[in-house]
Scaffold this active site. Sequence first.
Site, mmCIF file in Angstrom:
data_model
loop_
_atom_site.group_PDB
_atom_site.id
_atom_site.type_symbol
_atom_site.label_atom_id
_atom_site.label_comp_id
_atom_site.label_asym_id
_atom_site.label_seq_id
_atom_site.Cartn_x
_atom_site.Cartn_y
_atom_site.Cartn_z
ATOM 1 N N GLU A 35 1.109 9.191 15.443
ATOM 2 C CA GLU A 35 1.959 9.302 16.310
ATOM 3 C C GLU A 35 3.366 9.439 15.531
ATOM 4 O O GLU A 35 4.165 10.039 16.305
ATOM 5 C CB GLU A 35 2.073 8.439 17.244
ATOM 6 C CG GLU A 35 2.002 6.905 16.859
ATOM 7 C CD GLU A 35 3.711 6.463 16.682
ATOM 8 O OE1 GLU A 35 4.527 7.043 17.450
ATOM 9 O OE2 GLU A 35 3.809 5.824 16.023
ATOM 10 N N ALA A 36 3.710 8.911 14.542
ATOM 11 C CA ALA A 36 4.989 8.819 13.856
ATOM 12 C C ALA A 36 5.196 10.266 13.148
ATOM 13 O O ALA A 36 5.663 10.330 11.967
ATOM 14 C CB ALA A 36 5.355 8.150 12.684
ATOM 15 N N SER B 189 11.572 8.637 1.888
ATOM 16 C CA SER B 189 11.184 9.400 2.939
ATOM 17 C C SER B 189 12.563 9.438 4.034
ATOM 18 O O SER B 189 13.509 10.098 3.718
ATOM 19 C CB SER B 189 10.221 8.789 3.704
ATOM 20 O OG SER B 189 9.467 9.623 4.710
ATOM 21 N N HIS B 190 12.346 8.939 5.105
ATOM 22 C CA HIS B 190 13.445 9.136 6.130
ATOM 23 C C HIS B 190 14.210 7.782 6.319
ATOM 24 O O HIS B 190 15.054 7.644 7.386
ATOM 25 C CB HIS B 190 12.980 9.567 7.604
ATOM 26 C CG HIS B 190 11.703 8.680 8.127
ATOM 27 N ND1 HIS B 190 10.470 8.617 7.557
ATOM 28 C CD2 HIS B 190 11.919 7.421 8.954
ATOM 29 C CE1 HIS B 190 9.765 7.544 8.255
ATOM 30 N NE2 HIS B 190 10.658 6.880 8.792
ATOM 31 N N ARG C 222 6.972 14.738 7.139
ATOM 32 C CA ARG C 222 6.868 14.818 8.494
ATOM 33 C C ARG C 222 7.455 15.838 9.116
ATOM 34 O O ARG C 222 8.481 16.622 8.501
ATOM 35 C CB ARG C 222 7.726 13.569 8.925
ATOM 36 C CG ARG C 222 6.925 12.177 8.723
ATOM 37 C CD ARG C 222 7.633 10.908 9.292
ATOM 38 N NE ARG C 222 7.107 9.804 9.169
ATOM 39 C CZ ARG C 222 6.847 8.987 8.125
ATOM 40 N NH1 ARG C 222 7.545 9.287 7.073
ATOM 41 N NH2 ARG C 222 6.282 7.962 8.277
ATOM 42 N N ASP D 223 11.930 14.086 3.017
ATOM 43 C CA ASP D 223 11.083 14.473 1.764
ATOM 44 C C ASP D 223 10.037 15.327 2.363
ATOM 45 O O ASP D 223 8.977 15.544 1.696
ATOM 46 C CB ASP D 223 10.460 13.081 1.121
ATOM 47 C CG ASP D 223 9.421 12.336 2.180
ATOM 48 O OD1 ASP D 223 10.020 12.306 3.340
ATOM 49 O OD2 ASP D 223 8.456 11.857 1.736
ATOM 50 N N LYS E 30 -0.217 13.217 4.914
ATOM 51 C CA LYS E 30 0.647 13.874 5.563
ATOM 52 C C LYS E 30 1.490 14.959 5.004
ATOM 53 O O LYS E 30 2.043 14.711 3.935
ATOM 54 C CB LYS E 30 1.599 12.930 6.551
ATOM 55 C CG LYS E 30 2.425 12.179 5.843
ATOM 56 C CD LYS E 30 3.251 11.057 6.578
ATOM 57 C CE LYS E 30 4.206 10.406 6.040
ATOM 58 N NZ LYS E 30 3.398 9.229 5.454
ATOM 59 N N THR F 267 0.895 -1.225 0.212
ATOM 60 C CA THR F 267 0.080 0.170 0.042
ATOM 61 C C THR F 267 0.641 1.330 -0.066
ATOM 62 O O THR F 267 0.410 2.248 -0.278
ATOM 63 C CB THR F 267 -1.198 -0.074 1.191
ATOM 64 O OG1 THR F 267 -0.055 -0.480 2.237
ATOM 65 C CG2 THR F 267 -2.118 -0.998 0.869
#
Length: 594
Positions: A414-415, A162-163, A322, A319, A427, A59
């Site tokens: 929460e992340a 991302s991270h 967040r 990226d 996000k 996903t």
Amino acid sequence: MSNDAMGTAEAVIPITTLAERWLALDRDDATRKEISDLLEAKDQDALESRLGTRISFGTAGLRASMKAGFAHMNSLTVLQASHGLADYLLATETAPAEGKPHSIVLGYDARHNSQRFARLAAAAFLCKGIKVLWFGQLVHTPMVPFAIRHYGATAGVMVTASHNPKQDNGYKVYWSSGSQIIPPHDAGIAKAIEAVGEIETWDESVVDGHENVERIFAEATRAYLGALRELVWPLPSVEQVIPITYTPLHGVGLPFLRQIAHDMWFRGSNLRVVASQAQPDPDFPTVPFPNPEEAGALNEAIKDAEKNGISIVIANDPDADRFKAAERQPGGAWLHISGNEMGILLASHVFDTYTGNRSRMTMLATTVSSRMLSAMAAAEDFHFEETLTGFKWLGNVGQRLQAEGKEVVFAFEEAIGYMFPSVVWDKDGVAAAAVFLSAMQRWRKQGLTAKGKLEKLYEKYGYFADANTYLVSPSPAVTGKVFERIRTLDHGSSPQSVGSRTVERWRDLTLGSDSGTADGKPTLPVDASAQMLTCELEDVVFTCRGSGTEPKIKLYIEAKGRSRVEAAELAKDVLADLMREWFPGEFGLKAAGT
């Protein structure tokens, strides 16, 4: 050997045959050489790990380290994914009106190979007759879902990990809604990828002059910034601004953050950027792990802030989807605001400044996030909805609620992920930063810091504290055995207690049971391929789940108490009970940080 793309359990293909197949398909000299060298060295183990299984398409699309082989991110697997995505899209989606072609938004970040992978993906889409809405330069991930809705595109792809560590890259897929894909699209695309044969073109240069390419960076960026301005309107005055230090952690967030910050009067000495981390750098040289949640990730920013007498530090991940913040306290210590704490801070600001019909107002959080938002919703009489983990669920569930007449104004996980649907249904770390800075101005007028605002919220809605952690598992098989044992702990059935506390509700989203519903079935989607258990005790709620991207068992434990200290102690007590009763040493699990 498992081979979802190259064979079946009944007809196992020899590893040398798979290597020959790779060499017949791959036209990238560097990755061809990797496999050729392993063949020459007869390194069966390395060949098996690289070729024996295909990189899974889930996903979130694809994400893995960059190496040769069907199990990794490389030019061939990106092309196969792009052809499969195009084939699925053309087979399932109604053609746009007036004979126009389908279109896909395509973006990339600053990681190694991101631009090349995006250009190859563009070539695949173009050869299928799909129009490419092409940024053509570095963007942060939220620009892709924003542009999908802005241009009415059929889908979108962002090339990013991302991270994740520097050796990784990824291929993130969004649908026409502007949200990440959920079932059945993920399984349908995966099946289409498996059916891909020869790659039609490896010519990445076609994106440079093709008639079916529209360059959208300038116009899309103007529209995105306009949406951000509306989100934080009215803009603060220059007198209200307090200086901040910002770090993009070697990522792509700075140009976007700087523009909205400029409009909010964070300019010159009011916006300090950490020089050593300001420019995109795929090697992330100043941080061991490019995730602002990780210990030490904000050290450079805090050092800069202290040197310049600044009390607020904000950060995006590479990226920029967040957002993280830290606030210096009167004694000099820094409060690193957690994802749950920031979630409730932003939610309170959205609630306080909302001018619409509160009977329609809706906020969401995932099942592993703080229940404090649910408590706020109950106290303030607005609608709250819980979803499965991940913004694919927050976005898609939010859009369903919107279609049903609700007005979804905020969601978080929460992340350190926060969603503002007026901008994107995903996000967005830049939007979150802008809202946080706007909120800080309001709180300052009230004589409050971020910590002071948090204390006011705890006094009003209850004191919540978490004890989240994770365990590293030796293998997926071991993870399965651990959860199987948990489900039979109490004489062959699920646990009736944890330590001295009674289990008041047991929810198993793997097997599909829930003791808290009338029919014993969960209201959230069930997924037999993913391990997830949730327990409600008298004063503590916790979820245990197997990570879908890492060899980890994640624990999310939250307690509500009469004080912050009491809540923290309750959460720690349950964590200790779980480590003793549910995760014995015989399974070889390793606690976080060991």
